[in-house]
Design a protein around this motif. Structure first.
Motif, PDB file in Angstrom:
ATOM      1  N   LEU A 181      27.102  42.891  40.704  1.00 59.25           N
ATOM      2  CA  LEU A 181      26.942  43.326  42.091  1.00 59.25           C
ATOM      3  C   LEU A 181      26.940  42.122  43.017  1.00 59.25           C
ATOM      4  CD1 LEU A 181      26.373  45.360  44.336  1.00 59.25           C
ATOM      5  CD2 LEU A 181      23.921  45.141  43.802  1.00 59.25           C
ATOM      6  N   ALA A 182      26.256  41.052  42.621  1.00 54.25           N
ATOM      7  CA  ALA A 182      26.219  39.836  43.451  1.00 54.25           C
ATOM      8  C   ALA A 182      27.614  39.252  43.622  1.00 54.25           C
ATOM      9  CB  ALA A 182      25.287  38.802  42.808  1.00 54.25           C
ATOM     10  N   ILE A 183      28.400  39.256  42.554  1.00 56.41           N
ATOM     11  CA  ILE A 183      29.762  38.717  42.617  1.00 56.41           C
ATOM     12  C   ILE A 183      30.627  39.573  43.542  1.00 56.41           C
ATOM     13  CG2 ILE A 183      31.847  38.262  41.275  1.00 56.41           C
ATOM     14  CD1 ILE A 183      29.950  37.684  38.871  1.00 56.41           C
ATOM     15  N   ALA A 184      30.543  40.905  43.384  1.00 58.19           N
ATOM     16  CA  ALA A 184      31.344  41.815  44.215  1.00 58.19           C
ATOM     17  C   ALA A 184      30.987  41.666  45.689  1.00 58.19           C
ATOM     18  CB  ALA A 184      31.130  43.255  43.762  1.00 58.19           C
ATOM     19  N   THR A 185      29.694  41.542  45.991  1.00 57.21           N
ATOM     20  CA  THR A 185      29.257  41.379  47.379  1.00 57.21           C
ATOM     21  C   THR A 185      29.818  40.099  47.981  1.00 57.21           C
ATOM     22  OG1 THR A 185      27.207  42.580  46.891  1.00 57.21           O
ATOM     23  CG2 THR A 185      27.240  41.202  48.873  1.00 57.21           C
ATOM     24  N   TRP A 186      29.784  39.029  47.233  1.00 56.26           N
ATOM     25  CA  TRP A 186      30.305  37.741  47.720  1.00 56.26           C
ATOM     26  C   TRP A 186      31.804  37.835  48.011  1.00 56.26           C
ATOM     27  CZ3 TRP A 186      33.866  34.299  45.418  1.00 56.26           C
ATOM     28  CH2 TRP A 186      33.985  33.063  46.096  1.00 56.26           C
ATOM     29  N   ILE A 187      32.556  38.488  47.137  1.00 51.67           N
ATOM     30  CA  ILE A 187      34.007  38.619  47.343  1.00 51.67           C
ATOM     31  C   ILE A 187      34.311  39.439  48.588  1.00 51.67           C
ATOM     32  CG2 ILE A 187      36.106  39.663  46.397  1.00 51.67           C
ATOM     33  CD1 ILE A 187      35.157  38.807  43.631  1.00 51.67           C
TER      34      ILE A 187
ATOM     35  N   THR B 282      38.573  44.057  41.147  1.00 50.06           N
ATOM     36  CA  THR B 282      37.562  44.629  40.261  1.00 50.06           C
ATOM     37  C   THR B 282      37.835  44.257  38.808  1.00 50.06           C
ATOM     38  OG1 THR B 282      38.814  46.706  40.322  1.00 50.06           O
ATOM     39  CG2 THR B 282      36.887  46.551  41.730  1.00 50.06           C
ATOM     40  N   MET B 283      39.093  44.027  38.480  1.00 52.78           N
ATOM     41  CA  MET B 283      39.421  43.566  37.131  1.00 52.78           C
ATOM     42  C   MET B 283      38.762  42.214  36.848  1.00 52.78           C
ATOM     43  SD  MET B 283      43.157  42.596  35.487  1.00 52.78           S
ATOM     44  CE  MET B 283      43.312  41.119  36.499  1.00 52.78           C
ATOM     45  N   VAL B 284      38.891  41.292  37.789  1.00 53.61           N
ATOM     46  CA  VAL B 284      38.312  39.958  37.600  1.00 53.61           C
ATOM     47  C   VAL B 284      36.786  40.045  37.510  1.00 53.61           C
ATOM     48  CG1 VAL B 284      37.975  37.702  38.669  1.00 53.61           C
ATOM     49  CG2 VAL B 284      40.240  38.775  38.715  1.00 53.61           C
ATOM     50  N   ILE B 285      36.187  40.846  38.399  1.00 47.61           N
ATOM     51  CA  ILE B 285      34.729  40.987  38.381  1.00 47.61           C
ATOM     52  C   ILE B 285      34.261  41.547  37.043  1.00 47.61           C
ATOM     53  CG2 ILE B 285      32.758  42.191  39.417  1.00 47.61           C
ATOM     54  CD1 ILE B 285      34.353  42.239  42.049  1.00 47.61           C
ATOM     55  N   SER B 286      34.932  42.587  36.586  1.00 50.40           N
ATOM     56  CA  SER B 286      34.510  43.239  35.355  1.00 50.40           C
ATOM     57  C   SER B 286      34.768  42.380  34.129  1.00 50.40           C
ATOM     58  CB  SER B 286      35.219  44.590  35.215  1.00 50.40           C
ATOM     59  OG  SER B 286      34.884  45.437  36.287  1.00 50.40           O
ATOM     60  N   LEU B 287      35.806  41.566  34.173  1.00 53.85           N
ATOM     61  CA  LEU B 287      36.061  40.664  33.048  1.00 53.85           C
ATOM     62  C   LEU B 287      34.886  39.702  32.831  1.00 53.85           C
ATOM     63  CD1 LEU B 287      39.848  39.734  33.334  1.00 53.85           C
ATOM     64  CD2 LEU B 287      38.718  40.899  31.437  1.00 53.85           C
TER      65      LEU B 287
ATOM     66  N   LEU C 271      31.144  50.111  45.839  1.00 49.07           N
ATOM     67  CA  LEU C 271      31.989  49.002  46.277  1.00 49.07           C
ATOM     68  C   LEU C 271      33.289  48.960  45.482  1.00 49.07           C
ATOM     69  CD1 LEU C 271      29.323  46.174  46.712  1.00 49.07           C
ATOM     70  CD2 LEU C 271      30.303  47.676  48.460  1.00 49.07           C
ATOM     71  N   ARG C 272      33.190  49.257  44.208  1.00 46.19           N
ATOM     72  CA  ARG C 272      34.401  49.257  43.383  1.00 46.19           C
ATOM     73  C   ARG C 272      35.364  50.353  43.827  1.00 46.19           C
ATOM     74  NH1 ARG C 272      35.225  51.070  37.093  1.00 46.19           N
ATOM     75  NH2 ARG C 272      37.473  51.098  37.264  1.00 46.19           N
ATOM     76  N   SER C 273      34.844  51.546  44.141  1.00 51.28           N
ATOM     77  CA  SER C 273      35.700  52.639  44.615  1.00 51.28           C
ATOM     78  C   SER C 273      36.418  52.238  45.904  1.00 51.28           C
ATOM     79  CB  SER C 273      34.865  53.899  44.847  1.00 51.28           C
ATOM     80  OG  SER C 273      34.311  54.365  43.636  1.00 51.28           O
ATOM     81  N   TYR C 274      35.711  51.538  46.770  1.00 50.86           N
ATOM     82  CA  TYR C 274      36.291  51.051  48.029  1.00 50.86           C
ATOM     83  C   TYR C 274      37.382  50.015  47.751  1.00 50.86           C
ATOM     84  CZ  TYR C 274      36.285  47.443  51.733  1.00 50.86           C
ATOM     85  OH  TYR C 274      36.641  46.475  52.635  1.00 50.86           O
ATOM     86  N   ILE C 275      37.100  49.055  46.894  1.00 48.71           N
ATOM     87  CA  ILE C 275      38.080  48.014  46.576  1.00 48.71           C
ATOM     88  C   ILE C 275      39.325  48.622  45.946  1.00 48.71           C
ATOM     89  CG2 ILE C 275      38.516  45.987  45.128  1.00 48.71           C
ATOM     90  CD1 ILE C 275      35.511  45.320  45.413  1.00 48.71           C
ATOM     91  N   ASP C 276      39.130  49.532  44.998  1.00 48.82           N
ATOM     92  CA  ASP C 276      40.268  50.158  44.313  1.00 48.82           C
ATOM     93  C   ASP C 276      41.113  50.986  45.279  1.00 48.82           C
ATOM     94  OD1 ASP C 276      39.546  49.014  41.930  1.00 48.82           O
ATOM     95  OD2 ASP C 276      38.687  50.833  41.063  1.00 48.82           O
TER      96      ASP C 276
ATOM     97  N   SER D 146      33.998  59.666  44.883  1.00 45.97           N
ATOM     98  CA  SER D 146      34.678  60.339  45.991  1.00 45.97           C
ATOM     99  C   SER D 146      35.091  59.354  47.069  1.00 45.97           C
ATOM    100  CB  SER D 146      33.762  61.406  46.598  1.00 45.97           C
ATOM    101  OG  SER D 146      32.587  60.813  47.126  1.00 45.97           O
ATOM    102  N   ILE D 147      34.466  58.174  47.089  1.00 44.77           N
ATOM    103  CA  ILE D 147      34.867  57.147  48.047  1.00 44.77           C
ATOM    104  C   ILE D 147      36.334  56.780  47.855  1.00 44.77           C
ATOM    105  CG2 ILE D 147      34.447  54.756  48.778  1.00 44.77           C
ATOM    106  CD1 ILE D 147      32.245  56.674  49.600  1.00 44.77           C
ATOM    107  N   THR D 148      36.814  56.823  46.603  1.00 45.39           N
ATOM    108  CA  THR D 148      38.210  56.450  46.346  1.00 45.39           C
ATOM    109  C   THR D 148      39.203  57.373  47.038  1.00 45.39           C
ATOM    110  OG1 THR D 148      37.647  55.396  44.237  1.00 45.39           O
ATOM    111  CG2 THR D 148      39.942  56.033  44.558  1.00 45.39           C
ATOM    112  N   PRO D 149      39.179  58.708  46.798  1.00 39.00           N
ATOM    113  CA  PRO D 149      40.136  59.549  47.526  1.00 39.00           C
ATOM    114  C   PRO D 149      39.906  59.580  49.026  1.00 39.00           C
ATOM    115  CG  PRO D 149      38.601  60.904  46.271  1.00 39.00           C
ATOM    116  CD  PRO D 149      38.404  59.494  45.825  1.00 39.00           C
TER     117      PRO D 149
END
Length: 452
Positions: A208-214, A163-168, A150-155, A70-73
């Motif tokens: 999660l550590a990577i996303a937080t740093w970005i 998020t594509m780079v993180i998930s890759l 965090l991903r919902s916020y970024i998207d 729900s963070i996304t909408p």
């Protein structure tokens, strides 16, 4: 994101938003995919155990993590309405809620899992693998749920390539730890199916550590200062997130859990049937990442346009998303139909398992169109924040129509275990029809209000 004026611009924007989401979804799903695939190379009993374990794990965590979607909408509409100052609080409260949900899931598994497994009359080896797999995965609950927020916020900011780079990065990390912990390579303990669960948990902590740093160091995220000046718990924010997120989460749960319910019902047919079913379900779920990604893109784009009160553009994005998913559904169906033998052979060398998996894959090809319609339609409805009626429709389609139909076909016809997959086709088709009607009603209602 920005305003688009022509259909060509909308197509390009849809591709810009959806392609990174697709890569992200595939990369995230590959964690589960390689858990199943690499375990299948280890042994049939471990494959069946991980299959049962993931059937508990996936709908529970996806359903509750769906609340955080729900963070996304919420953020998308705040951005469309030029209310950037409210974004930070929404995300921070979402993180608080993520930790609470992780604690709830862990408590549920800790106290209730063994009792649930005992009810299924599984072979002891299979039940043991399932239990150890789930508890190993539970080590990664907190990072997984916080990352979902965090991903919902970024998207929602339109930065889906991040998020594509993180998930890759997640897929090779998971494969590496699977290699170490499933098979016991390089001196690590040989844990079999349980090793797959632990490898996934380690992967969740690292992403999660990577996303937080970005978010802390890269634009445009630094300007929102997400990890600074943490507020007190806000009941009003939790209510807002839950009001939108709970129906989303339950809708996702009732859709994903029907596949888990089928897995449990197939347990009476034996280990070979469970393994063959899981092979078909695992590969089909990989293909489902495309309509699911389009669905998530539709939520972002429709939400952004609704926030800006450009309702005509929101309607165009809705049906453009559906049309795109339908086109690709035919390609998915062709892959499943013409390559079903090759797909089954990828997972197993057991000829009995392969033969049965080929038959399951044939039925999987048949519900690609329904899946391709219902997913983006649900995504568009979430963009409109229309989630309550959507939940009811999904519940009726999958559990009142689909599962009972499967039971009838499985137990009162010659289809046997394949009858449950016919029930899946019936349920997904019902969902595609009813949700499409709902989307038309919402758009017509908004159009009449806008004109008046």
């Amino acid at each position: 994101m920005h305003e688009t004026r022509t259909k060509k611009e909308k197509v390009l924007m849809l591709i810009k938003i959806v392609f990174p989401i697709l890569v992200t979804q595939v990369a995230m799903y590959l964690v589960t995919f390689f858990d199943i695939y690499m375990t299948s190379r280890y042994g049939t009993e471990d494959l069946a155990g991980v299959s049962i374990g993931s059937s508990f794990w996936v709908p529970v965590y996806i359903g509750l993590a769906g609340i955080l979607m729900s963070i996304t909408p919420i953020v998308a509409q705040l951005m469309g309405a030029k209310k950037k100052e409210q974004v930070k609080q929404a995300v921070q409260q979402g993180i608080y809620l993520a930790v609470l949900l992780a604690a709830i899931v862990f408590t549920f598994f800790y106290f209730g899992l063994d009792s649930l497994l005992a009810l299924m009359n599984l072979e002891p080896e299979v039940a043991d693998v399932a239990s150890r797999y789930i508890f190993a995965m539970s080590v990664g609950l907190v990072p997984l749920f916080v990352y979902m927020t965090l991903r919902s916020y970024i998207d929602a900011l339109g930065a889906t390539r991040v998020t594509m780079v993180i998930s890759l990065l997640s897929a090779p990390i998971n494969i590496f730890f699977n290699y170490l912990l499933i098979f016991g390579n390089f001196g690590f303990p040989e844990l079999g199916g349980a090793g797959a669960g632990l490898a996934s948990a380690i992967t969740y902590w690292l992403i999660l550590a990577i996303a937080t740093w970005i978010i802390q160091t890269r634009n445009p995220f630094t300007s929102y200062r997400i990890f600074r000046n943490w507020p007190k718990l806000s009941l009003s924010r939790w209510i807002e997130i839950s009001r939108i997120g709970v129906p989303i989460g339950i809708s996702i749960f009732v859709e994903t859990s029907i596949f888990s319910a089928v897995t449990f019902l197939l347990a009476v047919y034996g280990t070979v049937t469970i393994a063959a079913h899981q092979i078909a379900l695992n590969f089909t779920s990989l293909l489902y990442m495309l309509p699911l990604s389009i669905s998530m893109g539709a939520t972002i784009l429709v939400g952004y346009e609704v926030g800006a009160k450009r309702f005509h553009d929101a309607r165009q994005y809705s049906w453009l998303s559906v049309g795109t998913a339908i086109v690709f559904s035919f390609l998915s169906a062709c892959v499943l139909f013409f390559m079903r033998a090759e797909i089954a052979t990828l997972y197993s060398s057991d000829p009995v398992v392969i033969k049965m998996a080929i038959q399951f894959l044939l039925f999987a090809a048949l519900f690609q169109l329904s899946d391709a319609i219902q997913a983006p339609v649900q995504g568009a409805l979430r963009g409109y924040k229309d989630v309550n009626i959507t939940f009811v429709m999904a519940l009726i389609s999958y559990w009142v129509i689909g599962l009972p139909s499967g039971y009838v076909f499985a137990n009162f016809t010659d289809f046997g275990p394949f009858g449950y997959w016919i029930g899946l086709i019936v349920g997904l088709t019902a969902g595609a029809i009813t949700l499409s009607v709902r989307l038309l009603i919402i758009q017509k209602k908004i159009a009449s209000q806008f004109v008046s």
